[in-house]
Design a protein around this motif. Structure first.
Motif, PDB file in Angstrom:
ATOM      1  N   ILE A 219       0.833  -1.202   0.000  1.00 13.19           N
ATOM      2  CA  ILE A 219       0.000   0.000   0.000  1.00 13.19           C
ATOM      3  C   ILE A 219       0.874   1.261   0.000  1.00 13.19           C
ATOM      4  CG2 ILE A 219      -1.623   1.346   1.399  1.00 13.19           C
ATOM      5  CD1 ILE A 219      -2.995  -1.299   2.086  1.00 13.19           C
ATOM      6  N   TYR A 220       2.026   1.198   0.665  1.00 13.04           N
ATOM      7  CA  TYR A 220       2.967   2.330   0.620  1.00 13.04           C
ATOM      8  C   TYR A 220       3.365   2.629  -0.828  1.00 13.04           C
ATOM      9  CZ  TYR A 220       7.183   5.135   1.244  1.00 13.04           C
ATOM     10  OH  TYR A 220       8.119   6.141   1.163  1.00 13.04           O
ATOM     11  N   VAL A 221       3.677   1.579  -1.587  1.00  5.90           N
ATOM     12  CA  VAL A 221       4.085   1.747  -2.985  1.00  5.90           C
ATOM     13  C   VAL A 221       2.968   2.399  -3.799  1.00  5.90           C
ATOM     14  CG1 VAL A 221       4.624   0.499  -5.113  1.00  5.90           C
ATOM     15  CG2 VAL A 221       5.760  -0.121  -2.978  1.00  5.90           C
ATOM     16  N   VAL A 222       1.747   1.950  -3.581  1.00  5.04           N
ATOM     17  CA  VAL A 222       0.606   2.492  -4.330  1.00  5.04           C
ATOM     18  C   VAL A 222       0.444   3.984  -4.069  1.00  5.04           C
ATOM     19  CG1 VAL A 222      -1.911   2.449  -4.574  1.00  5.04           C
ATOM     20  CG2 VAL A 222      -0.635   0.296  -4.429  1.00  5.04           C
ATOM     21  N   ILE A 223       0.483   4.377  -2.803  1.00 11.27           N
ATOM     22  CA  ILE A 223       0.241   5.774  -2.443  1.00 11.27           C
ATOM     23  C   ILE A 223       1.437   6.669  -2.761  1.00 11.27           C
ATOM     24  CG2 ILE A 223      -0.257   7.336  -0.518  1.00 11.27           C
ATOM     25  CD1 ILE A 223      -1.747   5.017   0.796  1.00 11.27           C
ATOM     26  N   GLU A 224       2.637   6.141  -2.568  1.00 12.62           N
ATOM     27  CA  GLU A 224       3.850   6.933  -2.767  1.00 12.62           C
ATOM     28  C   GLU A 224       4.202   7.095  -4.242  1.00 12.62           C
ATOM     29  OE1 GLU A 224       7.645   8.813  -2.237  1.00 12.62           O
ATOM     30  OE2 GLU A 224       5.869   8.650  -0.959  1.00 12.62           O
ATOM     31  N   GLU A 225       3.953   6.059  -5.034  1.00  6.21           N
ATOM     32  CA  GLU A 225       4.452   6.091  -6.406  1.00  6.21           C
ATOM     33  C   GLU A 225       3.381   5.932  -7.476  1.00  6.21           C
ATOM     34  OE1 GLU A 225       7.521   3.572  -9.271  1.00  6.21           O
ATOM     35  OE2 GLU A 225       7.603   3.330  -7.109  1.00  6.21           O
ATOM     36  N   LEU A 226       2.616   4.846  -7.428  1.00  9.60           N
ATOM     37  CA  LEU A 226       1.746   4.527  -8.555  1.00  9.60           C
ATOM     38  C   LEU A 226       0.627   5.549  -8.766  1.00  9.60           C
ATOM     39  CD1 LEU A 226       1.425   0.639  -8.270  1.00  9.60           C
ATOM     40  CD2 LEU A 226       3.097   2.000  -9.523  1.00  9.60           C
ATOM     41  N   LEU A 227      -0.133   5.841  -7.737  1.00  7.98           N
ATOM     42  CA  LEU A 227      -1.260   6.762  -7.903  1.00  7.98           C
ATOM     43  C   LEU A 227      -0.824   8.193  -8.230  1.00  7.98           C
ATOM     44  CD1 LEU A 227      -3.861   5.593  -5.222  1.00  7.98           C
ATOM     45  CD2 LEU A 227      -3.893   5.253  -7.701  1.00  7.98           C
ATOM     46  N   PRO A 228       0.237   8.742  -7.585  1.00  7.53           N
ATOM     47  CA  PRO A 228       0.672  10.083  -7.986  1.00  7.53           C
ATOM     48  C   PRO A 228       1.072  10.157  -9.463  1.00  7.53           C
ATOM     49  CG  PRO A 228       1.601   9.532  -5.852  1.00  7.53           C
ATOM     50  CD  PRO A 228       0.965   8.275  -6.382  1.00  7.53           C
ATOM     51  N   GLU A 229       1.725   9.113  -9.983  1.00  5.59           N
ATOM     52  CA  GLU A 229       2.112   9.099 -11.389  1.00  5.59           C
ATOM     53  C   GLU A 229       0.900   8.987 -12.293  1.00  5.59           C
ATOM     54  OE1 GLU A 229       4.915   5.970 -11.918  1.00  5.59           O
ATOM     55  OE2 GLU A 229       6.455   6.905 -10.691  1.00  5.59           O
ATOM     56  N   ALA A 230      -0.105   8.235 -11.838  1.00  2.00           N
ATOM     57  CA  ALA A 230      -1.284   8.001 -12.667  1.00  2.00           C
ATOM     58  C   ALA A 230      -2.250   9.174 -12.667  1.00  2.00           C
ATOM     59  CB  ALA A 230      -2.004   6.743 -12.188  1.00  2.00           C
ATOM     60  N   SER A 231      -2.255   9.978 -11.597  1.00  2.00           N
ATOM     61  CA  SER A 231      -3.251  11.042 -11.469  1.00  2.00           C
ATOM     62  C   SER A 231      -2.657  12.441 -11.496  1.00  2.00           C
ATOM     63  CB  SER A 231      -4.043  10.857 -10.167  1.00  2.00           C
ATOM     64  OG  SER A 231      -3.169  10.882  -9.054  1.00  2.00           O
ATOM     65  N   LYS A 232      -1.447  12.580 -11.996  1.00  2.00           N
ATOM     66  CA  LYS A 232      -0.819  13.897 -12.048  1.00  2.00           C
ATOM     67  C   LYS A 232      -1.601  14.812 -12.992  1.00  2.00           C
ATOM     68  CE  LYS A 232       2.361  12.512 -15.715  1.00  2.00           C
ATOM     69  NZ  LYS A 232       3.750  12.371 -16.117  1.00  2.00           N
ATOM     70  N   ASP A 233      -1.414  16.109 -12.837  1.00  2.56           N
ATOM     71  CA  ASP A 233      -2.072  17.119 -13.668  1.00  2.56           C
ATOM     72  C   ASP A 233      -3.585  17.043 -13.563  1.00  2.56           C
ATOM     73  OD1 ASP A 233       0.497  17.761 -14.564  1.00  2.56           O
ATOM     74  OD2 ASP A 233       0.365  16.338 -16.217  1.00  2.56           O
ATOM     75  N   GLU A 234      -4.079  16.466 -12.483  1.00  2.00           N
ATOM     76  CA  GLU A 234      -5.514  16.381 -12.205  1.00  2.00           C
ATOM     77  C   GLU A 234      -6.290  15.597 -13.270  1.00  2.00           C
ATOM     78  OE1 GLU A 234      -6.974  20.309 -11.562  1.00  2.00           O
ATOM     79  OE2 GLU A 234      -5.787  20.621  -9.748  1.00  2.00           O
ATOM     80  N   LYS A 235      -5.600  14.793 -14.069  1.00  2.00           N
ATOM     81  CA  LYS A 235      -6.274  13.936 -15.049  1.00  2.00           C
ATOM     82  C   LYS A 235      -6.512  12.575 -14.392  1.00  2.00           C
ATOM     83  CE  LYS A 235      -4.021  16.187 -18.990  1.00  2.00           C
ATOM     84  NZ  LYS A 235      -3.121  16.002 -20.159  1.00  2.00           N
ATOM     85  N   THR A 236      -7.613  12.487 -13.670  1.00  2.00           N
ATOM     86  CA  THR A 236      -7.829  11.317 -12.820  1.00  2.00           C
ATOM     87  C   THR A 236      -8.830  10.305 -13.363  1.00  2.00           C
ATOM     88  OG1 THR A 236      -9.533  12.494 -11.575  1.00  2.00           O
ATOM     89  CG2 THR A 236      -7.272  12.670 -10.768  1.00  2.00           C
ATOM     90  N   ASP A 237      -9.622  10.676 -14.366  1.00  2.00           N
ATOM     91  CA  ASP A 237     -10.712   9.796 -14.805  1.00  2.00           C
ATOM     92  C   ASP A 237     -10.211   8.433 -15.269  1.00  2.00           C
ATOM     93  OD1 ASP A 237     -12.452  11.782 -14.207  1.00  2.00           O
ATOM     94  OD2 ASP A 237     -12.853  12.402 -16.268  1.00  2.00           O
TER      95      ASP A 237
END
Length: 258
Positions: A219-237
């Motif tokens: 879960i640390y990996v998901v929150i620290e790395e994966l999700l920030p990379e996937a949702s940057k620039d507020e493109k979250t859809d």
């Protein structure tokens, strides 16, 4: 033999994903990459809950109302473990220019591979600890549930293998070199799994803590790395839909096979 296959399955997923660089010319489009990172996040969160945290709590049911203690303690130790590794290992996250960790003379290519390798460690540990639970003849872990976790991680490793090898190719590395780096980023998984499995005698007496430890690290990996990379620039859809699909697939795998 089943144990060997189970430990190697996630690595096979990474290898197949890295092999995409041998057939594809261009790097993955931004939207597709976001969806794949969201998908990987969904798989890892679902695996952490259904395959690791819930079994951890069930195994400690003899503690009554305090059965949550091993899950909470192991969870935070897992988070702390990955946090420490994040601080002491030089690495470069995907699409970032500034490396993290101590200063290093390593090339960006090597540090990018180290970043992926870093977050593959808890995945390997998760597979190793659940198979260790199987060896310990614990009723909360079955061969089907162990393989459900292994297959689920392999599924999310496929896009991760492609996500690491294709950018390396775009940076000017040869296809073979890009494939090799992508594949090697996943070799830590069977190694971490095997080491964890070899510790099965120690783990069996504290299995609830080890299961939740692996969950916290993932879960640390998901929150620290994966999700920030996937949702940057507020493109979250697209990331959100990828997450939902990954979460649902891993949930179905665990419940259907477990």
């Amino acid at each position: 033999m089943e144990y060997v296959i189970g430990l190697l399955t996630p690595f096979i997923g990474t290898t197949l994903g890295a092999g995409c660089v041998l057939f594809m010319k261009n790097k993955i489009k931004d939207g597709v990459q976001r969806a794949l990172l969201g998908f990987a996040s969904g798989v890892m969160i679902a695996a952490s809950v259904w395959s690791l945290l819930i079994p951890s709590i069930n195994m400690a049911e003899n503690m009554g109302k305090l059965s949550f203690v091993p899950a909470v303690v192991g969870f935070f130790i897992g988070v702390a473990f990955l946090f420490i590794l994040d601080q002491i290992i030089p690495h470069l996250h995907l699409n970032e220019k500034a490396p993290e960790g101590p200063k290093s003379t390593l090339s960006n290519t090597i540090m990018l591979v180290l970043a992926v390798t870093l977050h593959n460690i808890p995945e390997g540990m998760a597979v190793g600890v659940i198979f260790a639970g199987l060896l310990g003849d614990n009723g909360s872990v079955t061969m089907a549930s162990a393989f459900a976790l292994s297959i689920g991680i392999a599924i999310q490793n496929f896009p991760e293998g492609a996500i690491i090898s294709l950018p390396l190719r775009a940076e000017g590395n040869s296809k073979r070199k890009s494939f090799a780096y992508g594949m090697l980023s996943g070799i830590v998984e069977p190694i971490a799994a095997a080491i964890t499995l070899l510790m099965s005698n120690v783990i069996s007496s504290a299995l609830p803590y080890f299961l939740s430890f692996a969950a916290g690290a993932m879960i640390y990996v998901v929150i620290e790395e994966l999700l920030p990379e996937a949702s940057k620039d507020e493109k979250t859809d697209i990331c959100t839909w990828g997450f939902a699909v990954g979460f649902a697939i891993m949930m179905v795998l665990d419940v259907a096979l477990g």
